[in-house]
Design a protein around this motif. Sequence first.
Motif, short mmCIF file in Angstrom:
data_model
loop_
_atom_site.label_atom_id
_atom_site.label_comp_id
_atom_site.label_asym_id
_atom_site.label_seq_id
_atom_site.Cartn_x
_atom_site.Cartn_y
_atom_site.Cartn_z
N THR A 459 0.84 -1.21 0.00
CA THR A 459 0.00 0.00 0.00
C THR A 459 0.87 1.25 0.00
N HIS A 460 1.90 1.26 0.85
CA HIS A 460 2.81 2.41 0.87
C HIS A 460 3.57 2.53 -0.45
N LEU A 461 3.92 1.42 -1.05
CA LEU A 461 4.59 1.45 -2.35
C LEU A 461 3.70 2.14 -3.39
N LEU A 462 2.42 1.77 -3.43
CA LEU A 462 1.50 2.37 -4.39
C LEU A 462 1.26 3.85 -4.08
N GLN A 463 1.19 4.18 -2.81
CA GLN A 463 1.03 5.59 -2.46
C GLN A 463 2.24 6.41 -2.91
N GLY A 464 3.42 5.80 -2.79
CA GLY A 464 4.62 6.47 -3.28
C GLY A 464 4.54 6.75 -4.77
N GLN A 465 4.06 5.77 -5.52
CA GLN A 465 3.95 5.95 -6.97
C GLN A 465 2.89 7.00 -7.31
N ALA A 466 1.82 7.05 -6.48
CA ALA A 466 0.79 8.08 -6.71
C ALA A 466 1.39 9.47 -6.52
N TRP A 467 2.27 9.63 -5.51
CA TRP A 467 2.94 10.92 -5.31
C TRP A 467 3.87 11.25 -6.47
N VAL A 468 4.50 10.21 -7.04
CA VAL A 468 5.34 10.43 -8.22
C VAL A 468 4.51 11.01 -9.36
N HIS A 469 3.31 10.45 -9.56
CA HIS A 469 2.42 10.94 -10.61
C HIS A 469 1.99 12.39 -10.35
N LEU A 470 1.90 12.76 -9.06
CA LEU A 470 1.52 14.12 -8.71
C LEU A 470 2.73 15.05 -8.62
N LYS A 471 3.93 14.52 -9.00
CA LYS A 471 5.18 15.30 -9.00
C LYS A 471 5.48 15.88 -7.61
N ALA A 472 5.40 14.98 -6.61
CA ALA A 472 5.71 15.36 -5.22
C ALA A 472 6.80 14.42 -4.71
N PRO A 473 8.09 14.70 -5.08
CA PRO A 473 9.18 13.76 -4.76
C PRO A 473 9.39 13.54 -3.26
N LYS A 474 9.24 14.59 -2.45
CA LYS A 474 9.47 14.44 -1.01
C LYS A 474 8.50 13.43 -0.41
N GLU A 475 7.22 13.57 -0.75
CA GLU A 475 6.21 12.64 -0.23
C GLU A 475 6.42 11.23 -0.78
N ALA A 476 6.84 11.15 -2.05
CA ALA A 476 7.07 9.84 -2.66
C ALA A 476 8.20 9.11 -1.94
#
Length: 626
Positions: A459-476
């Motif tokens: 789940t955290h892995l997928l959330q990280g990828q979602a942040w990548v899509h939103l161009k939020a590297p720190k959160e990713a």
Amino acid sequence: MSQQIHAGSSVSHTSFLDLWREKNDQLVRQAKVVQDTRLSLRRQQLAQDTLEGLRKLLWGLQGLPATVPVLPLELTVTCNFIILRVSLAQGFTEDLAQDIQRSLKRVLETQEHLEPRLQQGLRELWDSVLHASSLLPELLSALHLLAGLQAALWLSTDHLGDLAMLLQTLNGSQGRTSEDLLLLFKSWNPPVEKSDGPLTLQNAQSLRAVLLTAFAYQQGLQELITGSLPRALRNLHEAASGLCTRPVLVQVYTALGTCLRKMENPQRALLYLIEALKVGTDCSLPLLEASRLYRQLGDTSAELESLELLVEALSVTRSSKSPQLLIEAELLLPQPDQASPLHCVTPSQAKHLLASRCLQIGREEDAAEHYLDLLALLLDGSEPRFSLLPCPPGPCVPEVFLETAAALIQAGRAQDAFTVCEELLNRASSLLPKMSQLREGARKGSKELPYCQLWVSATHLLQGQAWVHLKAPKEAVSEFSRCLELLFCTTPEDKEQGAGFNYEQGCSSEVALQQLRVAALISRGLVWVASDQDTKALKDFLLSVQIFPGSRDASYYLLQTLRRLDRKDDATALWQRLEAQTELTQKEATRSLPLYLETYLSWIHPTDCETFLEEFRTSLLEPHDQ
């Protein structure tokens, strides 16, 4: 005077038989009227009244001494009683053997030299009765009907050896084995009922046809499962030509379609599936098989259309048809288990098949919508709210959440993916031990850590990828780091305990754990690369290669990073290892992974890998200044 009394008793005895014969005929006619009654409650009450009437009539007949004049009617009433009781109960029960046994003993009581012995079982009783039947031609027709009921009981309870003996004796042959059961059924030729005899609910010829169909179908299905396809085809053809109700004929045609598909004859398979759709009102089985056939043919559009129709068919509530007051093939067939090609899916499983296929073939928006519908179906109370075990042929509920999140990310709906992930984390949080317990368990090498740890990590892995899509590297990076922290505190489950993964497809929690670690490290490394932090990326890519040396993706990203950092010797050594390595290792390791993880790995797979390697090879061959 005594002769007058005897004559009067005989007349009285005969008159009672006539009355009871008329009562039997009346009850049989009543049962046939009941069959046409449309009101289910009224129908059920009338059928029970008829059954009770036959029961009382049988008690009366069995209260008389066992004599040849009495037994034809008594055996007929016994058969009618058993047929009606089985049809109302929709199945055979072992206590019916007692009714048959009592009748056989009554027959033997008419023959002084063949009185039943206390230790005789049903098999021995039948052998004695059928050998004596040549002396009792009046009983032959009723005995064959009773034998048909015994055959039905033994077939439904898988007593095939006893069944073969019975058919051999009926046919007057002793040389055949149980392997010849189909031929023995075909050879059995029950006598035609006399037109002036007592009425029966079902005659022996009809029962024989039902038995032949049920056995042929049962054998064909078993051979289909074990892979004996030519024999399965012959038996299924035999069943299709027999006495089939519409529901059974749908099953037989679908099984023929499955058999022909496996024999690589898709056109004939399709013809049988079309026939199955024409015959029955329940189209779910042939539609499911059609989707498999079209997938095998590579016709994606037709496959998805079949799955959509399957979902629609399973969503329709059909009124159950009242069963016939007869013994039909359905009553003799076991319910298909999950290994059977005729095991139909539930509405949620059908929806999952459709959603997962859309995800696999790149129809992201359709996949996202189907997955959201599926989650609603699973969580509306009609399905288990949070199953920790797989629900074959689909995944368990947590994996459905993960697949849904993956589909939403792939469809560009990152915010919706966060919502799904948060819901899964809320549901799984109560199952997670505290981090200190995890670390202690990992230090001791415990294999009893909950397998839901992998789901939470994913789940955290997928959330990280979602942040990548939103161009939020720190959160990713934060999500990928949290995923890795959990994963490195997790040890693989034993195969018996790791129920969250598809073991029937060859995936273990150890493989999934390894691939999740690699995916998280590569993902975080790619964020570092995008942020021009190659030194940090190097550490993640190097660790991913150490975890899984066979990962060409990890090695590729490491090679790229080494080249950018101008570490030529290390890059050359790694390239040489890559050149010697085949893609087989990586493909084997990622085979049969859970779909969400398979989808995720496709996102981080480099598209220009071979081009880059070729350029690197060329650069090594170019002369360099001394």
